[in-house]
Design an enzyme around this catalytic site. Structure first.
Site, PDB file in Angstrom:
ATOM      1  N   LYS A  91     -28.064 -73.422 -29.402  1.00 36.78           N
ATOM      2  CA  LYS A  91     -29.479 -73.420 -29.796  1.00 36.78           C
ATOM      3  C   LYS A  91     -30.349 -72.923 -28.647  1.00 36.78           C
ATOM      4  CE  LYS A  91     -33.003 -76.600 -31.631  1.00 36.78           C
ATOM      5  NZ  LYS A  91     -33.248 -77.991 -32.097  1.00 36.78           N
TER       6      LYS A  91
ATOM      7  N   SER B 195     -34.652 -78.678 -36.727  1.00 37.54           N
ATOM      8  CA  SER B 195     -35.040 -77.447 -36.059  1.00 37.54           C
ATOM      9  C   SER B 195     -33.868 -76.606 -35.565  1.00 37.54           C
ATOM     10  CB  SER B 195     -35.934 -77.775 -34.861  1.00 37.54           C
ATOM     11  OG  SER B 195     -35.207 -78.541 -33.899  1.00 37.54           O
TER      12      SER B 195
ATOM     13  N   SER C  92     -33.076 -83.199 -36.182  1.00 42.55           N
ATOM     14  CA  SER C  92     -32.917 -81.748 -36.132  1.00 42.55           C
ATOM     15  C   SER C  92     -31.496 -81.221 -35.999  1.00 42.55           C
ATOM     16  CB  SER C  92     -33.766 -81.170 -34.998  1.00 42.55           C
ATOM     17  OG  SER C  92     -35.131 -81.339 -35.280  1.00 42.55           O
TER      18      SER C  92
END
Length: 459
Positions: free
Chosen positions: A81, A156, A180
């Site tokens: 990420k 996210s 997330s």
């Protein structure tokens, strides 16, 4: 091989390497070709590091040929990420604010993956600074759901979920401050674990909320989730939130049944339209020998309020200088969600932290009688990505936030397919630092149902 290379699990990849029926270069080359074909539909990446991935694959292949292995992740591809530092690659947070920001050193978790021999495929899409939402006013497009690219993939850790579910890599790292890691796992039909707070270092990860942030693994199988957690867990004295509890073999219990376990079912967390799905989960676990009983906790609204005050206050302390000097460089959603922190008073923050201790005590009280808790993750399948109104309505309808507030380990995984063809999900929660038992229950459910064998129709 009967299984396409892009659907191999990390465990299957390691077995194929050991049998010399597959090489790291062969696998990475195949995955890069798949990424080139499907990435324009999914937008899982901020940056594909094809050159770095092939170089790492060649190095792993040479070590394997010489009879050396660094462990079960040696030569296994992983996505990172884009709020997690990878030396030499940009860490942008999917934001104009950090365009051109290149990490000088690896985060702790990235360094652990390199030590384990994993192959880093690149940096993955996220909601802006891990808080925004599916946004079209950022430098890069939002990631999309492999089950239907017209829908969002959760967030996210959006690129992490889309990339694992889409067959770009078997493993990914995400972060979880209000759900997330578990949201994309739920939306994309994969396995996402928020480990116990303090189990995994966050050093080298751009923060959102110091006392709520976690780093966690996203995978297509529970066994792979345990392997990835084994690689990244461990005490870091330079992370103030890190705990000195020693890491353990998180897959040690995966083959055990749930026959001796007591499971507390938090029925009041979910709404009527999700009831049948979760009752099916409970029946499966009962058929496997677990005892399942209804339990109660404070309301979701109360947990959400505590999370909101703490997150907004801590996020404002991080973003205040940029929001004052460069507000126009944020996307609309991130700016809207960060600005309330400017109006939080010290008393609000202290009050939320005091109430936090009380809800932690309520969860801890349940764990005196129960080994694992069962509850909803998302209340709805993923909405259409361009339907901002429906996304705004359904996105907060979830039961993940309570366990960021309390810090208990929680895993979300696929529990079926809705009539729309999109995944539905379930969540299992465990005692502090008993992540292995949470994964044990998840593995038993996975074996009994086989939902992990379902693949998105994207190809």
């Amino acid at each position: 091989m009967t299984t396409p290379l892009h659907w191999l699990s990390a465990g299957e990849i390691a077995q194929a390497y050991a049998a010399r029926t597959l090489s790291p270069v062969e696998l990475v080359t195949a995955l890069l070709a798949r990424i080139e074909t499907l990435e324009p539909k999914l937008h899982a990446f901020i940056r594909v590091d094809a050159e770095g991935a092939l170089a790492a694959a060649k190095a792993a292949e040479a070590e394997i040929a010489a009879g050396r292995s660094r462990g079960p992740l040696h030569g296994v591809p992983v996505g990172i990420k884009d709020i997690i530092d990878v030396a030499g690659l940009p860490t942008t947070g999917h934001s104009k604010i950090l365009i051109g920001n290149v990490a000088k050193t690896d985060s702790v978790v990235t360094g652990k993956l390199r030590q384990a021999g994993a192959v880093i495929m690149g940096k993955l899409s996220t909601h802006e600074f891990a808080i925004g939402g599916p946004s079209f006013d950022l430098p890069w497009p939002p990631a999309r759901n492999p089950w239907n690219p017209d829908h969002h993939p959760g967030g996210s850790s959006s690129g992490s979920g889309a990339g694992v579910a889409g067959g770009f890599f078997p493993l990914a790292l995400g972060t979880d401050t209000g759900g997330s890691v578990r949201n994309p796992a739920s939306a994309c039909g994969i396995v996402g674990l928020k480990p116990t707070y303090g189990l995994v270092s966050r050093r080298g990860v751009f923060p959102l909320s110091f006392t709520l942030d976690h780093v966690g693994p996203l995978t297509r199988t529970v066994a792979d989730n345990a392997l990835l957690l084994d690689a990244i867990a461990g005490y870091d004295p330079a992370d103030p939130g890190s705990n000195a509890t020693p890491a353990r073999n998180f897959g040690a219990l995966l083959d055990r049944s749930v026959r001796d376990l007591r499971i507390g079912f938090i029925r009041h967390f979910h709404e009527r339209d999700l009831a049948a799905n979760l009752e099916d989960v409970a029946r499966v676990l009962q058929a496997e020998g677990a005892q399942v009983h209804t339990v109660t906790l404070p309301t979701l609204n109360e947990f959400a309020g505590i999370n909101r005050v703490i997150l907004c206050s801590e996020a404002w302390s991080i973003h205040a200088p940029w929001l004052r000097e460069r507000p126009g460089d944020y996307g609309k959603l991130a700016r809207r969600r960060l600005l309330p922190g400017a109006f939080m008073a010290a008393g609000d923050y202290v009050g939320a932290q005091r109430r936090r201790l009380q809800v932690i005590a309520a969860v801890e009280d349940l764990f005196k009688s129960y080994d694992v808790l069962l509850c909803a993750s998302s209340m709805d399948p993923a909405s259409r990505i361009e339907d901002a109104e429906e996304t705004g309505r359904t996105y907060p309808r979830q039961a993940r936030t309570p366990f960021n507030v309390t810090g208990h380990p929680a895993v979300a995984m696929m529990s079926g397919l809705a009539g729309t063809g999109l995944p539905t999900s379930v969540q299992f929660v465990g005692r502090y630092f008993d992540d292995a038992t949470v994964l044990r229950v998840a593995a038993a459910y996975e074996r009994a149902t086989g939902w992990h064998k379902k693949k998105p129709p994207i190809g």
